[in-house]
Enzyme design. Sequence first.
Site, PDB file in Angstrom:
ATOM      1  N   ASP A 289      12.398 -46.468 -11.458  1.00  0.00           N
ATOM      2  CA  ASP A 289      12.375 -46.553  -9.844  1.00  0.00           C
ATOM      3  C   ASP A 289      12.495 -47.832  -9.571  1.00  0.00           C
ATOM      4  OD1 ASP A 289      13.173 -45.500  -7.354  1.00  0.00           O
ATOM      5  OD2 ASP A 289      10.807 -45.236  -6.851  1.00  0.00           O
TER       6      ASP A 289
ATOM      7  N   ASP B  57       7.614 -42.927  -8.506  1.00  0.00           N
ATOM      8  CA  ASP B  57       6.363 -42.751  -7.600  1.00  0.00           C
ATOM      9  C   ASP B  57       6.642 -41.758  -6.422  1.00  0.00           C
ATOM     10  OD1 ASP B  57       8.161 -44.041  -5.865  1.00  0.00           O
ATOM     11  OD2 ASP B  57       6.786 -45.454  -5.528  1.00  0.00           O
TER      12      ASP B  57
ATOM     13  N   ASP C  77      11.458 -38.186  -7.418  1.00  0.00           N
ATOM     14  CA  ASP C  77      11.337 -38.645  -8.898  1.00  0.00           C
ATOM     15  C   ASP C  77      10.912 -37.273  -9.753  1.00  0.00           C
ATOM     16  OD1 ASP C  77      12.271 -41.225  -8.558  1.00  0.00           O
ATOM     17  OD2 ASP C  77      10.244 -41.917  -7.830  1.00  0.00           O
TER      18      ASP C  77
END
Length: 752
Positions: free
Chosen positions: A175, A479, A483
């Site tokens: 990410d 996070d 996700d």
Amino acid sequence: MTGESEQVHVDQKRPFLLSGCKVEDGFGTMLVTGVGVNTEWGQLMAAISDDNAEETPLQVRLNGVATFVGKVGLVVAVLVLIILIIFYFVGHKSGANNSGKFKAGETSASDAVNSVVDAFAIAVTIIVVAVPEGLPLAVTLTLAYSMKKMMVDRALVRRLSACETMGGATAICSDKTGTLTLNQMTVVKAWVAGEFRSPVDDLRSAGNEVLSLLLEGLAQNSIGSVYIPQDSDKEPEVTGSPTEKAVLNWGLKIGMDFQSVKSLSKVLHVETFNSTKKRAGVAVRVASTGKVHAHWKGAAEILLHECDTMLTVDNSQVSIEESSRNDLLRTIELMAAESLRCIAFAYREVLEEEVPKSDELLEEWKIPESHLCLIALVGIKDPCRPGVPDAVALCQAAGIKVRMVTGDNIITAKAIAVECGILQDGVAVEGATFRAYTDEERKRELPMISVMARSSPSDKLLMVKSLREMGHVVAVTGDGTNDAPALHEADIGLAMGIQGTEVAKDSSDIIILDDRFSSVVKVVRWGRSVYSNIQKFIQFQLTVNVAALTINFVAAVSSGDVPLTAVQLLWVNLIMDTLGALALATEPPTDDLMCKPPIHRNDPLISYVMWRNILGQALYQVIVLLTLQFRGKELMKLHGPNADGISGTVIFNSFVLCQLFNEVNARKPEKWNIFEGFFNNTLFMAVLVITLVLQIIIVEFLNKFASTVQLNWQQWLICIFIGFMSWPIGLLLKLIPVSRKQRTNTDCIREA
């Protein structure tokens, strides 16, 4: 749902509201079209709850090795049993308990049964030695040791097997926000009063009026706030949206006293940020002069259109000519090209007659937004985390492809990817494009894709599934709740411990406690160390297996006697399994582990280098010990009734000492210097000393139990010399070239 802090505009073209999101602004009528698992949130939770229950790549390989070795041991044990029984009944071999050779009609049934049971015990012992029951112990020990040490490197392991899986990672999907970047919007460029200035410099040189107007606009035209703690050592706490926090933090850096500046003027009217106008305004009355100032803050290119003048360093206002306007537009474009969000600050003085006198009229008043004076332009970005470019370079040098998967726009994503070193020779695509690929196109394009922007949780999940179908071992860092599906689906899910949501942490295998991408590299290093330690143990164990099975089989076939008794074989098994596992499983990682390519799913657990070392050392031990078995008494000039006992004890002692010396060889299967880091591993040295002490006790004091006799110092020297020769033999074996997929340290350093 995208993991980004930017608001999503919903209108007739994009009419869907997603369950779990908050409405920040606006009004409308909502029609519910789906609840429970039929919502985006429900599908996300369903994806998390599906447990794939797959074995890790190492578990698959270990099962194969254990099964193969076990089958070979079983075959050898059965053959040895058959041969020993046949040899006994044809009179070629003496029976148990000194009962002599079998003679039909003369040998008692009890002696015959005891002899058969004795042969059966040897066969069972061979199976016990052959079956690598130490493998699970070695794996658990090295995983537990690594797990404990990884806590020091700020990684909390939630699933033990994730340690070794991480060592085989070939792809990392990361990410952007909060993982590769700090998730802290920061002013990195500032144009104030006609010239660029450092964002951290005191702006008193820009002129008192310029600074006063700028700070007034920063403090009053903001929905954020600043809290100054009583403890002077603590940083001020800034609250608000990411953009507001960036601007207020910049104000603090250039000398703004937030509460003091706010007290110098009174707010008359506020116009909050509007996504259509892309600006926010405030009208304030200055306490000292009674003048009314209208401050505006917003998208630079839009606000510049409303500006006729700009402030200069001498506190004067100059008209913005066509050439100056073009220069300012070019400045804004350059900031945008660097993926900076460009924000302008402007103001104008409002005539007293333009200000409504009553509170009712003031509430409906539109703050003047034309004929403004430009004060400053700032460029804001979410900066790359310190150490990320170096960590990405290390991953790439180690043969791991790092991909950025983000919900942000493609321009910002590409700029951050270039800064991090991710987008070098790859391409960037949007989630919608990736989603629209056919399976064949996706597999063809995926190796080149380094960045996927504007991606939804399902796009990230699709990328992870596609990579796994192509044979990659995939690690995912994230996070946000968005996700979670990809973290759950990946071979290794790495959640961030500080910024990460509870849903993300629950879906992960490892939690990175300091949120640093560099800690991910440390996890890879430890994972590779786990794999390397298990390989070292397997090399050590298989050498013992091959040598013990071959010696006993050849001796049984040729003479009907086995040189190593059941008790002796069990002691060797204890050295090999328990103590060997303890010693080799706790070897710390070395820097050269990150200079090897990743271990792919289809790569064999036992490499060519390992086979060379196993077969070479086993061949040496077999030749030496069989020579002692058949010619030992002559070579050592042994005579008398104790000759057989001494010969057998020398064979047993030499065999154990060979394993002790070879255990040191197993530490460095490929390096010439097998003592590198040897004295730093106290546990390894302790295991060697304990094993040697126990061997001395068995040989010298437990004679009846272990079927040994006491040896003199010359015989001990012979045994030690035979064991010691494992070291020069190991060096000679390393001269034999083998095919191996590995780069040199020079190549690795050059790439990094």
